[in-house]
Design an enzyme around this catalytic site. Structure first.
Site, short mmCIF file in Angstrom:
data_model
loop_
_atom_site.label_atom_id
_atom_site.label_comp_id
_atom_site.label_asym_id
_atom_site.label_seq_id
_atom_site.Cartn_x
_atom_site.Cartn_y
_atom_site.Cartn_z
N GLU A 299 41.89 50.53 36.92
CA GLU A 299 40.75 51.37 37.32
C GLU A 299 40.92 52.04 38.68
O GLU A 299 41.38 51.43 39.63
CB GLU A 299 39.49 50.51 37.34
N LYS B 221 38.83 53.05 41.52
CA LYS B 221 37.50 52.61 41.97
C LYS B 221 37.45 52.61 43.50
O LYS B 221 38.12 51.80 44.12
CB LYS B 221 37.27 51.19 41.41
N LYS C 248 34.54 56.15 33.08
CA LYS C 248 33.69 55.00 33.37
C LYS C 248 32.47 55.50 34.10
O LYS C 248 32.53 55.91 35.25
CB LYS C 248 34.51 54.05 34.24
N GLU D 57 30.45 48.06 26.00
CA GLU D 57 30.37 46.93 26.93
C GLU D 57 29.14 46.07 26.73
O GLU D 57 28.01 46.57 26.69
CB GLU D 57 30.39 47.48 28.37
N ASN E 25 31.71 42.34 29.91
CA ASN E 25 31.72 42.45 31.36
C ASN E 25 31.22 41.13 31.91
O ASN E 25 30.08 40.73 31.68
CB ASN E 25 30.81 43.60 31.82
N GLU F 206 36.38 42.25 31.14
CA GLU F 206 36.15 43.17 32.26
C GLU F 206 35.63 42.42 33.48
O GLU F 206 34.71 41.62 33.36
CB GLU F 206 35.09 44.22 31.90
N SER F 207 36.19 42.76 34.61
CA SER F 207 35.69 42.36 35.94
C SER F 207 36.18 41.00 36.44
O SER F 207 36.49 40.11 35.65
CB SER F 207 34.16 42.35 36.01
O1 LIG Z 1 36.55 45.56 40.27
P1 LIG Z 1 36.61 44.55 39.17
O2 LIG Z 1 35.88 43.27 39.50
O3 LIG Z 1 38.02 44.34 38.70
O4 LIG Z 1 35.80 45.18 37.93
C1 LIG Z 1 36.27 46.31 37.24
C2 LIG Z 1 35.28 46.77 36.16
O5 LIG Z 1 35.13 45.76 35.22
C3 LIG Z 1 33.97 47.19 36.75
O6 LIG Z 1 34.24 48.27 37.58
C4 LIG Z 1 32.94 47.58 35.70
C5 LIG Z 1 32.75 47.02 34.48
N1 LIG Z 1 31.76 47.62 33.82
C6 LIG Z 1 31.26 48.60 34.58
C7 LIG Z 1 30.25 49.51 34.32
C8 LIG Z 1 29.99 50.45 35.27
C9 LIG Z 1 30.67 50.48 36.47
C10 LIG Z 1 31.70 49.57 36.75
C11 LIG Z 1 32.00 48.63 35.79
#
Ligand SMILES: O=P(O)(O)OC[C@@H](O)[C@@H](O)c1c[nH]c2ccccc12
Length: 280
Positions: free
Chosen positions: A55, A57, A117, A166, A187, A217-218
């Site tokens: 990503e 970001k 995204k 998601e 997520n 995710e995340s």
């Molecule tokens: O920075 P991380 O913890 O690796 O997470 C990425 C991603 O999962 C996260 O940006 C995200 C997951 N779903 C979203 C929905 C909207 C905005 C952002 C997100």
């Protein structure tokens, strides 16, 4: 208001301004000249490796500024060299400091699929995603009712794109499945509180049907976290912060894929009956 509701209120305001500047009918005309979206699902199913969605970001509501990323195209190119299966580009401006210009720059710089995204709540945004070069669109179940989710998913697919749908709870996964999602993300960050609990991926993955691909995710901090997600059934792992703050994005993507693929292989081996293992 939850954080999610607050973000969406801002997204709707910005969206209205864009729609006034370029009404949907005019936006659709631009699409006649666009190259078709990539066939994401067949690419993803072409090998058993763990796939990384890397990503772009710059900042987040939970952490504030993460990295300036002056040149999103070269970051995306580094991700691609490292083997990323999909490049995710945050286009939300107010909390994530992203833009559609980032999406366009990334699309021009890589040949792998690109994910838009954002907080998609209207058909306009789906058309817009395609116009700016997206192959994949994020649809967040918690932000949509069943009818909206089904309609946006259908439109996404009718434009040749793939939806990453998601969810954060078992009920949301069921809604994603009912809508016809084939790429389903869990997520592990709760968008209502921003708390991360990586363990929820493993506790919910059983709800994702076999025919769909599971995305974790995340919350990834390192290769071990990727391996943990892969060992519990993730086919793809989406990583933002760790890649934009870690330096060496190319090497890090490569390490994450190696760690995740090894963990997936191990998990497959352990779930195969000895009688099917052959000689050994
Ligand atoms: O920075 P991380 O913890 O690796 O997470 C990425 C991603 O999962 C996260 O940006 C995200 C997951 N779903 C979203 C929905 C909207 C905005 C952002 C997100």
């Amino acid at each position: 208001m939850t954080v999610l509701e607050e973000i969406i209120a801002g997204v709707r305001e910005d969206l209205e301004a864009r729609e006034r500047a370029l009404p949907l009918e005019q936006l659709k005309e631009q699409l006649e000249f666009a190259t078709p979206a990539l066939d994401v699902m067949s690419r993803l199913r072409s090998n058993p490796d763990l796939k990384i969605i890397a990503e772009v970001k710059r900042s987040s509501p939970s952490k504030g500024a993460l990295a300036p990323i002056e040149d999103p195209a070269s970051l995306a190119a580094a991700y691609e060299r490292g083997g990323a299966a999909i490049i995710s580009v945050l286009t939300e401006m107010r909390r994530f400091s992203g833009s559609l210009a980032d999406l366009k720059a990334v699309r021009a710089a890589v040949s792998v699929p690109v994910l838009r995204k954002d907080f998609v709540v209207s058909e306009y945004q789906v058309w817009e995603s395609r116009a700016w070069g997206a192959d994949v669109v994020l649809l967040i179940v918690a932000a949509l009712d069943d009818a909206q989710l089904a309609a946006l998913l259908k439109l996404t697919e009718s434009l040749g794109m793939t939806a990453l749908v998601e969810a954060h709870t078992e009920a949301e996964i069921a809604r994603a499945v009912a809508a016809g999602a084939t790429l389903i993300g869990v997520n592990t960050r709760d968008l209502k509180t921003l708390d991360v609990d990586r363990a929820i991926f493993g506790s919910l993955v059983h709800a994702i049907p076999r025919g769909a691909l599971a995305v974790a995710e995340s919350g990834v901090r390192n290769a071990e976290d990727v391996a943990d997600y892969a060992a519990t059934g993730a086919e793809l792992v989406l990583v933002g912060e760790a890649l934009v703050t870690g330096g060496e994005p190319e090497a890090n993507v490569r390490d994450f894929i190696a760690a995740g693929s090894a963990a997936r292989q191990q998990a497959t081996y352990e779930s195969t009956p000895a009688s099917l293992d052959g000689e050994s």
